[in-house]
Design an enzyme around this catalytic site. Structure first.
Site, PDB file in Angstrom:
ATOM      1  N   ARG A  11       0.830  -1.163   0.075  1.00 21.43           N
ATOM      2  CA  ARG A  11       0.201  -0.082   0.135  1.00 21.43           C
ATOM      3  C   ARG A  11       0.830   1.421   0.050  1.00 21.43           C
ATOM      4  O   ARG A  11       0.225   2.390  -0.235  1.00 21.43           O
ATOM      5  CB  ARG A  11      -1.027   0.112   1.447  1.00 21.43           C
ATOM      6  CG  ARG A  11      -1.879  -1.146   1.080  1.00 21.43           C
ATOM      7  CD  ARG A  11      -2.853  -1.111   2.228  1.00 21.43           C
ATOM      8  NE  ARG A  11      -3.505   0.081   2.200  1.00 21.43           N
ATOM      9  CZ  ARG A  11      -4.412   0.447   3.152  1.00 21.43           C
ATOM     10  NH1 ARG A  11      -4.705  -0.318   4.098  1.00 21.43           N
ATOM     11  NH2 ARG A  11      -4.892   1.659   2.882  1.00 21.43           N
ATOM     12  N   CYS A  12       2.243   0.995   0.171  1.00 21.58           N
ATOM     13  CA  CYS A  12       3.180   2.437   0.288  1.00 21.58           C
ATOM     14  C   CYS A  12       3.743   2.591  -1.035  1.00 21.58           C
ATOM     15  O   CYS A  12       4.328   1.497  -1.665  1.00 21.58           O
ATOM     16  CB  CYS A  12       4.194   2.004   1.399  1.00 21.58           C
ATOM     17  SG  CYS A  12       5.486   3.231   1.343  1.00 21.58           S
TER      18      CYS A  12
END
Length: 117
Positions: A11-12
């Protein structure tokens, strides 16, 4: 050279960029989604040693878990900080690319080029 691993959070954006940079350079690292499978105390200690920094240097201080875990207590020993990082993996800076000889934090992603070339 040893195989590389990446402490990765899909998700980063920086984590995804670092993974793409490794792949562009012909490296398919072992992906460790550290929020699902946190490193052990021993593994994290070795990674931090290879980074050449203190455990506090790879803490995400803006995460709610940082205060929740008591990591803002400056009197904690390095061992205590590492134990809390294992218990609260969200506070570990990401991504970290490493093998048994070297490590680099992918912020910015280009930092990892120093250990893969």
């Amino acid at each position: 050279m040893s195989d590389f691993n990446i402490l990765h959070n899909p998700r980063c954006s920086k984590s995804r960029q670092t993974l793409a940079l490794l792949q562009e350079n012909g490296i398919e690292p072992t992906i460790i989604e550290y929020l699902k499978t946190p490193p052990s105390e021993k593994e994290l200690s070795a990674i931090i040693k290879n980074l050449g920094v203190s455990p506090r240097d790879v803490l995400r201080k803006k995460e709610a878990e940082y205060k929740e875990a008591g990591l803002d207590n400056q009197e904690l020993t390095d061992k205590q900080v590492i134990n809390l990082m294992v218990q609260y993996p969200k506070v570990i800076e990401r991504p970290i690319v490493f093998n048994d000889k070297a490590a680099a934090v992918g912020r910015p992603p280009e930092n990892v080029l120093n250990i893969i070339k």
